[in-house]
Design an enzyme around this catalytic site. Structure first.
Site, PDB file in Angstrom:
ATOM      1  N   ASP A  68       0.831  -1.209   0.000  1.00  0.00           N
ATOM      2  CA  ASP A  68       0.000   0.000   0.000  1.00  0.00           C
ATOM      3  C   ASP A  68       0.861   1.254   0.000  1.00  0.00           C
ATOM      4  OD1 ASP A  68      -2.485   1.278  -0.067  1.00  0.00           O
ATOM      5  OD2 ASP A  68      -2.569   1.491   2.111  1.00  0.00           O
ATOM      6  N   LEU A  69       1.928   1.220  -0.791  1.00  0.00           N
ATOM      7  CA  LEU A  69       2.882   2.333  -0.782  1.00  0.00           C
ATOM      8  C   LEU A  69       2.450   3.397  -1.791  1.00  0.00           C
ATOM      9  CD1 LEU A  69       5.343   3.230   0.726  1.00  0.00           C
ATOM     10  CD2 LEU A  69       6.788   2.177  -0.995  1.00  0.00           C
TER      11      LEU A  69
END
Length: 310
Positions: A205-206
């Site tokens: 989830d960067l």
């Protein structure tokens, strides 16, 4: 009439508006949001006592966690944050990932209490993320962080296959989505999961708001939802965020490919594999949108999936 005093910025209670929103969440491998919000302030006080902390400012809230700026009461003055989060599947192994990275490319973990859903972390600059940074520069930063984060996955980290299998099964069972989309996504996932190669520790989830400025490094990652899998799985959050900047039609298709190219160049990733994994992740988000009845998210991910096709 005397004006009522405002909220105490050093009060360790979570904001009431955020608690109201959290209380609507169904259980996802832990308590319901309603059950958890009844305990969060107690959990926070227990952590403050256990780790000998004092609050130094007003709380910040994320999607499912409240974050308090703190320092230790011993007078060392090192700026830290106490993060207390709603226990759910995606957050359960965050502390394991942060411990494995040990501050390389990510916020440093100082202490963890998984039973309370609590993390004590180094304090970063919460007001300075990549959301307003030039998109090529932002993608280059994220690509550089991937190089640091993609270490061999600890054996306790949940695998990408275990994570995706239930969603792919649900997707095959849907009758309200285009059959061509279901066939394409599930077939592609099956092929990609079968490919040999190293399984690294994934952040998953960067996106641009999950990268913050720091003193000891220009940028560091926060809020991982860790999995063990192929590195090229990571890229989709860079497409679904700041999507309004990419335009429509041919402009969208060009911008999607540009983000993938810049990020993969910086990360040393295979751009074609990254594109294919983004298609799989679009399929999962299409499923989620259909389950939630979210027509806007459904349309966004169908459009993004089309832009990713050759």
């Amino acid at each position: 009439m005397t004006e009522a005093p405002g909220p105490d910025p050093l009060d360790p209670r979570a904001p009431s508006e955020w608690l109201t929103w959290m209380s609507r969440l169904p259980a996802e491998g832990g308590p319901t949001g309603a059950d958890w919000v009844a305990t969060v302030d107690r959990l926070t006080r227990e952590c403050l006592d256990a780790w000998d902390l004092e609050v130094t400012g007003p709380p910040m809230t994320g999607w499912t966690a409240v974050v308090h700026p703190v320092v230790r009461r011993d007078g060392t003055g090192v700026p830290l944050v106490l993060k207390v989060g709603w226990p759910h599947v995606e957050s359960a192994q965050e502390h394991l990932a942060l411990r494995a990275w040990d501050g390389h490319g990510a916020v440093r973990l100082v202490a963890a209490d998984p039973s309370r859903g609590a993390l004590l972390l180094e304090r970063l600059d919460a007001g300075h993320d990549l959301d307003a940074v030039d998109i090529d520069e932002a993608c280059t930063v994220v690509g550089g962080l991937y190089r640091e984060l993609h270490v061999p996955a600890p054996p306790t980290i949940r695998t990408l296959t275990a994570y995706l299998d239930p969603y792919l099964t649900q997707l095959r069972q849907r009758t309200d989505l285009p059959r061509r989309v279901i066939t394409r996504v599930t077939g592609l996932a099956r092929e990609l999961l079968a490919e040999p190669g190293p399984r690294v520790l994934l952040h998953t989830d960067l996106h641009f708001q999950n990268v913050l400025a720091a003193e000891r490094a220009p940028w560091l990652a926060i809020d991982p939802k860790p999995l063990a899998g192929p590195a090229a799985y990571e890229l989709h959050p860079l497409l679904r965020n700041r999507i309004e900047e990419m335009g429509t039609g041919s402009s969208l298709r060009w911008s999607v490919r540009r983000r993938l190219e810049v990020t993969c160049d910086a990360a040393g990733l295979d751009e074609e594999l990254g594109r294919l994994w983004c298609m799989v992740r679009c399929g999962v988000e299409i499923l989620w949108a259909a389950v939630d009845g979210d027509d806007a998210e459904l349309s966004k991910n169908l459009t993004l999936l089309k832009a990713l096709e050759d």
